[in-house]
Design an enzyme around this catalytic site. Sequence first.
Site, PDB file in Angstrom:
ATOM      1  N   ASN A  14       0.844  -1.216   0.000  1.00 44.15           N
ATOM      2  CA  ASN A  14       0.000   0.000   0.000  1.00 44.15           C
ATOM      3  C   ASN A  14       0.868   1.250   0.000  1.00 44.15           C
ATOM      4  OD1 ASN A  14      -3.061  -0.541   0.241  1.00 44.15           O
ATOM      5  ND2 ASN A  14      -2.143  -2.074   1.553  1.00 44.15           N
ATOM      6  N   HIS A 110      -8.635  -0.886   5.328  1.00 40.26           N
ATOM      7  CA  HIS A 110      -8.993  -2.184   5.897  1.00 40.26           C
ATOM      8  C   HIS A 110      -9.444  -3.099   4.763  1.00 40.26           C
ATOM      9  CE1 HIS A 110     -10.241  -5.102   8.872  1.00 40.26           C
ATOM     10  NE2 HIS A 110     -11.357  -5.269   8.167  1.00 40.26           N
ATOM     11  N   GLU A 181      -7.508  -2.104  -2.522  1.00 38.53           N
ATOM     12  CA  GLU A 181      -6.662  -1.322  -1.611  1.00 38.53           C
ATOM     13  C   GLU A 181      -5.759  -0.333  -2.336  1.00 38.53           C
ATOM     14  OE1 GLU A 181      -4.707  -3.586   1.506  1.00 38.53           O
ATOM     15  OE2 GLU A 181      -6.096  -5.217   1.124  1.00 38.53           O
TER      16      GLU A 181
HETATM   17  C1  GRF Z   1      -2.485  -6.605   3.969  1.00 44.30           C
HETATM   18  O1  GRF Z   1      -3.164  -7.684   4.582  1.00 44.30           O
HETATM   19  C2  GRF Z   1      -3.489  -5.602   3.552  1.00 44.30           C
HETATM   20  O2  GRF Z   1      -4.690  -6.229   3.168  1.00 44.30           O
HETATM   21  C3  GRF Z   1      -3.700  -4.797   4.787  1.00 44.30           C
HETATM   22  O3  GRF Z   1      -2.436  -4.785   5.452  1.00 44.30           O
HETATM   23  C4  GRF Z   1      -1.667  -5.918   5.031  1.00 44.30           C
HETATM   24  C5  GRF Z   1      -0.298  -5.544   4.579  1.00 44.30           C
HETATM   25  O4  GRF Z   1      -0.396  -4.649   3.524  1.00 44.30           O
HETATM   26  N1  GRF Z   1      -4.135  -3.466   4.472  1.00 44.30           N
HETATM   27  P1  GRF Z   1       0.948  -3.964   2.926  1.00 44.30           P
HETATM   28  O5  GRF Z   1       1.418  -4.842   1.772  1.00 44.30           O
HETATM   29  O6  GRF Z   1       2.001  -3.919   4.034  1.00 44.30           O
HETATM   30  O7  GRF Z   1       0.530  -2.620   2.461  1.00 44.30           O
END
Ligand code: GRF
Length: 198
Positions: A14, A110, A181
């Site tokens: 993210n 989320h 996301e």
């Molecule tokens: C993932 O499970 C995502 O769905 C949630 O946080 C976790 C890690 O995401 N938002 P990221 O790759 O570290 O952004």
Amino acid sequence: MMDIVVCVSGGGTNLQAIIDAIADGSISDTRIVCVLSNNKDAYALERAHKAGLESVCVSPKDYDDRESFNDAMLKEIDKYNPDLIVLAGFLVNIPQKMVEKYRNRIINIHPSLIPAFCGKGYYGLKVHEKALERGVKVTGATVHYVDEGTDTGPIILQEPVRVLEGDTPEILQRRVMEQAEWVILPQAIDMIAKGMRQ
Ligand code: GRF
């Protein structure tokens, strides 16, 4: 220009979506002033480094109790005087004093359509396991403001994602990240940045 601190704990996909959206102009008038992690091994810190971003790790392991960790984390964030704090896969309960100090200026991504599959204990792969267990045909992701509760603040954006035959939690998680996301978190930041500009 909106200054944001991005808080991470894991892979940082993210965070990467935000970095890329700033670079290609999908997010306007915004700069990441710091990437903060509670986990020194988070690959997200590697992503920050590669992008030439300032980063810091405040680990609970370095503090005797939760209170002193919370104070250290808040002190670190305050240094950057951010307009917005983005929780991007950040697995830390945000302390009351931080919610109060940055009211309506902390957002979280989320991996479900809140109010489904959220609240205490619902994070990461667990969310998708529960969605598959329940047999929902549609899931997705939500960006919301952070308040005193867990995943309870006002909803900003949501994106639905179909559940397909044969989905495993891992396959579903990946689809939710790719189709939801990584799309709505940058969108939400851009919306807030534009709102600030008015
Ligand atoms: C993932 O499970 C995502 O769905 C949630 O946080 C976790 C890690 O995401 N938002 P990221 O790759 O570290 O952004």
